[in-house]
Motif scaffolding. Structure first.
Motif, PDB file in Angstrom:
ATOM      1  N   ASP A  14       0.825  -1.282  -0.038  1.00  0.00           N
ATOM      2  CA  ASP A  14       0.075  -0.077   0.019  1.00  0.00           C
ATOM      3  C   ASP A  14       0.881   1.134   0.134  1.00  0.00           C
ATOM      4  O   ASP A  14       0.612   2.402  -0.618  1.00  0.00           O
ATOM      5  N   CYS A  15       2.092   1.142   0.709  1.00  0.00           N
ATOM      6  CA  CYS A  15       2.914   2.122   0.995  1.00  0.00           C
ATOM      7  C   CYS A  15       4.304   1.851   1.266  1.00  0.00           C
ATOM      8  O   CYS A  15       4.532   0.691   1.986  1.00  0.00           O
ATOM      9  N   VAL A  16       5.311   2.506   0.465  1.00  0.00           N
ATOM     10  CA  VAL A  16       6.608   2.316   0.858  1.00  0.00           C
ATOM     11  C   VAL A  16       6.967   3.677   1.563  1.00  0.00           C
ATOM     12  O   VAL A  16       7.062   4.640   1.009  1.00  0.00           O
ATOM     13  N   ILE A  17       7.491   3.506   2.753  1.00  0.00           N
ATOM     14  CA  ILE A  17       8.331   4.945   3.424  1.00  0.00           C
ATOM     15  C   ILE A  17       9.812   4.898   3.320  1.00  0.00           C
ATOM     16  O   ILE A  17      10.291   3.854   3.714  1.00  0.00           O
ATOM     17  N   VAL A  18      10.020   6.042   2.732  1.00  0.00           N
ATOM     18  CA  VAL A  18      11.561   6.117   2.427  1.00  0.00           C
ATOM     19  C   VAL A  18      11.911   7.083   3.572  1.00  0.00           C
ATOM     20  O   VAL A  18      11.902   8.237   3.560  1.00  0.00           O
ATOM     21  N   GLY A  19      12.904   6.505   4.592  1.00  0.00           N
ATOM     22  CA  GLY A  19      13.306   7.093   5.514  1.00  0.00           C
ATOM     23  C   GLY A  19      12.799   6.874   6.948  1.00  0.00           C
ATOM     24  O   GLY A  19      11.535   6.372   7.011  1.00  0.00           O
ATOM     25  N   LEU A  39       6.186  -0.970   4.199  1.00  0.00           N
ATOM     26  CA  LEU A  39       7.526  -1.308   4.409  1.00  0.00           C
ATOM     27  C   LEU A  39       8.475   0.181   4.620  1.00  0.00           C
ATOM     28  O   LEU A  39       8.283   1.101   3.844  1.00  0.00           O
ATOM     29  N   VAL A  40       9.432   0.231   5.594  1.00  0.00           N
ATOM     30  CA  VAL A  40      10.011   1.474   5.888  1.00  0.00           C
ATOM     31  C   VAL A  40      11.332   0.971   5.061  1.00  0.00           C
ATOM     32  O   VAL A  40      12.013   0.143   5.693  1.00  0.00           O
ATOM     33  N   VAL A  41      11.948   1.611   4.327  1.00  0.00           N
ATOM     34  CA  VAL A  41      13.382   1.560   3.866  1.00  0.00           C
ATOM     35  C   VAL A  41      14.161   2.575   4.469  1.00  0.00           C
ATOM     36  O   VAL A  41      13.788   3.812   4.337  1.00  0.00           O
ATOM     37  N   ASP A  42      15.045   2.159   5.307  1.00  0.00           N
ATOM     38  CA  ASP A  42      15.884   3.363   6.308  1.00  0.00           C
ATOM     39  C   ASP A  42      17.441   3.199   5.761  1.00  0.00           C
ATOM     40  O   ASP A  42      17.899   1.982   6.223  1.00  0.00           O
ATOM     41  N   GLY A  87      18.640   0.101   4.004  1.00  0.00           N
ATOM     42  CA  GLY A  87      18.957   0.173   2.589  1.00  0.00           C
ATOM     43  C   GLY A  87      18.680   1.815   2.022  1.00  0.00           C
ATOM     44  O   GLY A  87      17.945   2.665   2.804  1.00  0.00           O
ATOM     45  N   THR A  88      19.242   2.066   0.903  1.00  0.00           N
ATOM     46  CA  THR A  88      19.092   3.553   0.441  1.00  0.00           C
ATOM     47  C   THR A  88      18.362   3.421  -0.676  1.00  0.00           C
ATOM     48  O   THR A  88      18.934   2.863  -1.800  1.00  0.00           O
ATOM     49  N   VAL A  89      17.348   4.327  -1.020  1.00  0.00           N
ATOM     50  CA  VAL A  89      16.537   4.183  -2.182  1.00  0.00           C
ATOM     51  C   VAL A  89      17.557   4.913  -3.324  1.00  0.00           C
ATOM     52  O   VAL A  89      17.885   6.028  -2.987  1.00  0.00           O
ATOM     53  N   LYS A  90      17.781   4.597  -4.322  1.00  0.00           N
ATOM     54  CA  LYS A  90      18.658   4.878  -5.417  1.00  0.00           C
ATOM     55  C   LYS A  90      17.439   5.521  -6.615  1.00  0.00           C
ATOM     56  O   LYS A  90      17.819   6.332  -7.438  1.00  0.00           O
ATOM     57  N   ALA A  91      16.421   4.828  -6.734  1.00  0.00           N
ATOM     58  CA  ALA A  91      15.596   4.950  -7.883  1.00  0.00           C
ATOM     59  C   ALA A  91      14.165   5.108  -7.522  1.00  0.00           C
ATOM     60  O   ALA A  91      13.769   4.293  -6.771  1.00  0.00           O
ATOM     61  N   GLY A 102      13.647   1.287  -6.182  1.00  0.00           N
ATOM     62  CA  GLY A 102      14.786   0.545  -6.385  1.00  0.00           C
ATOM     63  C   GLY A 102      15.846   1.186  -5.173  1.00  0.00           C
ATOM     64  O   GLY A 102      16.010   2.175  -5.140  1.00  0.00           O
ATOM     65  N   PHE A 103      16.248   0.030  -4.345  1.00  0.00           N
ATOM     66  CA  PHE A 103      17.330   0.362  -3.343  1.00  0.00           C
ATOM     67  C   PHE A 103      18.252  -0.393  -3.072  1.00  0.00           C
ATOM     68  O   PHE A 103      18.451  -1.768  -3.546  1.00  0.00           O
ATOM     69  N   GLU A 104      19.357   0.053  -2.727  1.00  0.00           N
ATOM     70  CA  GLU A 104      20.508  -0.803  -2.529  1.00  0.00           C
ATOM     71  C   GLU A 104      20.319  -1.429  -1.203  1.00  0.00           C
ATOM     72  O   GLU A 104      20.383  -0.603   0.096  1.00  0.00           O
ATOM     73  N   ASP A 105      20.658  -2.640  -1.035  1.00  0.00           N
ATOM     74  CA  ASP A 105      20.727  -3.332   0.118  1.00  0.00           C
ATOM     75  C   ASP A 105      21.643  -2.780   1.138  1.00  0.00           C
ATOM     76  O   ASP A 105      22.971  -2.829   0.961  1.00  0.00           O
ATOM     77  N   GLY A 106      21.032  -2.256   2.377  1.00  0.00           N
ATOM     78  CA  GLY A 106      22.065  -2.066   3.371  1.00  0.00           C
ATOM     79  C   GLY A 106      23.116  -3.113   3.966  1.00  0.00           C
ATOM     80  O   GLY A 106      23.862  -2.899   4.743  1.00  0.00           O
ATOM     81  N   LYS A 107      22.363  -4.468   3.808  1.00  0.00           N
ATOM     82  CA  LYS A 107      23.101  -5.308   4.208  1.00  0.00           C
ATOM     83  C   LYS A 107      24.133  -6.171   3.360  1.00  0.00           C
ATOM     84  O   LYS A 107      25.018  -6.935   3.691  1.00  0.00           O
ATOM     85  N   GLU A 108      23.835  -5.965   2.131  1.00  0.00           N
ATOM     86  CA  GLU A 108      24.872  -6.614   1.051  1.00  0.00           C
ATOM     87  C   GLU A 108      24.982  -5.524  -0.131  1.00  0.00           C
ATOM     88  O   GLU A 108      24.452  -5.319  -0.759  1.00  0.00           O
ATOM     89  N   THR A 109      26.097  -4.694   0.482  1.00  0.00           N
ATOM     90  CA  THR A 109      26.515  -3.780  -0.472  1.00  0.00           C
ATOM     91  C   THR A 109      26.569  -4.192  -2.016  1.00  0.00           C
ATOM     92  O   THR A 109      27.178  -5.092  -2.437  1.00  0.00           O
ATOM     93  N   GLY A 110      26.073  -3.162  -2.885  1.00  0.00           N
ATOM     94  CA  GLY A 110      26.227  -3.467  -4.334  1.00  0.00           C
ATOM     95  C   GLY A 110      24.952  -4.213  -4.903  1.00  0.00           C
ATOM     96  O   GLY A 110      24.620  -4.313  -5.897  1.00  0.00           O
ATOM     97  N   ILE A 111      24.190  -4.777  -3.728  1.00  0.00           N
ATOM     98  CA  ILE A 111      23.034  -5.544  -4.143  1.00  0.00           C
ATOM     99  C   ILE A 111      21.755  -4.455  -4.358  1.00  0.00           C
ATOM    100  O   ILE A 111      21.259  -3.895  -3.224  1.00  0.00           O
ATOM    101  N   MET A 112      21.140  -4.703  -5.514  1.00  0.00           N
ATOM    102  CA  MET A 112      20.005  -3.590  -5.732  1.00  0.00           C
ATOM    103  C   MET A 112      18.743  -4.590  -5.789  1.00  0.00           C
ATOM    104  O   MET A 112      18.620  -5.777  -6.179  1.00  0.00           O
TER     105      MET A 112
END
Length: 330
Positions: A14-19, A39-42, A87-91, A102-112
């Protein structure tokens, strides 16, 4: 923290919260209690975590640290099954019926990874412009320079205070501190210099503000506090509290790329429901134009989450059967 891998990544949220700062976590609490899929992407870099102690958060009369605020909020959301991912949202792109995130996984560097959501709430906040002090990077992040006199200026009342800044913003901050908290205020332009016009001279003189135009060449630190700043001309200036008025870098790039309306600083323009001008995209907290305060950010999150809940069964505003008109129409 819950890492919702597996089938959850294929969900339509329903919603993705960025931050995951006060705004995002307040929205998460409301959506959790509304029973929504979110889901919260932080990225884990909220400015709130830098606050040593705040005494202007209602209920916490004895003060509370920024990190404690975030910890309590996350624990509160988790009681209702709220899900977080590091993770960090890149797109952020529009898609049929919503957005792809689209976000870069904060646990697995380089994994989108990619998520799909009907609506998105940006609670990405801002970064302070760090002062250029000799041999002292990240002075604000380290707590050696404060950034919010509204938050903790009361505790600095009557002390010798320096404001680091220049231009109208620097002068306005110095005036605010001088008329509210202390009669001993110095504006340090850090070598930028300021040609004060007649009106500005009047403001400086009215509030007894001293202006130092020379760059700082060295400083002294005692007990994790900057106490002395030495300028290029050989002057030595002693202070008890330093505030930065160098401004913010708003983390609004994701919204700007989608064409969201904003002001000259990049702060997003929202309506009374915290909707941006991009249908289905909301914004809350420091990334929004207005007063930059924890309690204001929390209010933004509550308002946005309630509107998202109320509209969850409706198509997004640009769909054929969606609401028409400017942001705020229902």
């Amino acid at each position: 923290m819950t890492e919702p891998w597996g089938d959850t990544m294929d969900e339509i949220f329903d919603c993705v919260i960025v931050g995951g700062g006060p705004a995002g976590l307040t929205a998460a609490l409301y959506l959790a209690r509304f029973g929504r899929r979110f889901l919260v992407v932080d990225a884990g870099d909220s400015r709130t975590s830098w606050i040593p102690t705040s005494h202007n958060i209602p209920v916490f009369a004895d003060g509370i640290s920024g990190q404690e605020i975030l910890n309590r909020q996350r624990n509160h959301v988790s009681r209702y099954g709220g899900k977080f991912v590091s993770g960090t949202v890149k797109a952020l792109d529009k898609a049929d019926g919503g957005f792809t995130v689209g976000f870069e996984d904060g646990k697995e560097t380089g994994i989108m990874r990619t998520l799909f959501a009907r609506r998105v709430l940006l609670a990405t906040g801002a970064d302070d412009v760090e002062p250029d002090l000799p041999d002292l990077p990240d002075a604000i992040r380290r707590g050696l320079v404060r950034y919010c006199p509204i938050c903790d200026g009361y505790e600095a009342r009557g002390k010798r205070i320096a404001v680091l800044g220049h231009g109208d913003k620097g002068l306005s901050e110095a005036v605010f501190v001088a008329r509210t908290y202390s009669h001993d205020v110095t504006l340090l332009t850090l070598g930028q210099g300021m040609d004060l016009d007649a009106g500005e001279h009047e403001r400086v003189n009215k509030h007894g503000i001293k202006v130092v135009h020379e760059p700082v060449v060295s400083l002294g630190i005692e007990n994790d506090r900057i106490t002395v700043l030495r300028t290029a001309g050989g002057g030595e200036h002693h202070f008890e509290v330093l505030y930065s008025a160098l401004g913010l870098k708003l983390r609004s790039e994701l919204a700007l790329a989608l064409g969201a309306k904003h002001d000259g600083t990049g702060a997003l323009v929202v309506d009374e429901h915290n909707r941006t001008t991009v249908p289905g995209l909301y914004a809350a907290g420091g990334v929004v134009r207005g007063l930059d305060q924890v309690v204001v950010a929390m209010g933004h999150g509550a308002v946005a989450a309630t509107d998202i809940h109320n509209r969850c069964e409706l198509p997004t505003e640009e769909e054929v059967d969606g609401a028409k008109g400017t942001p705020g129409s229902v």
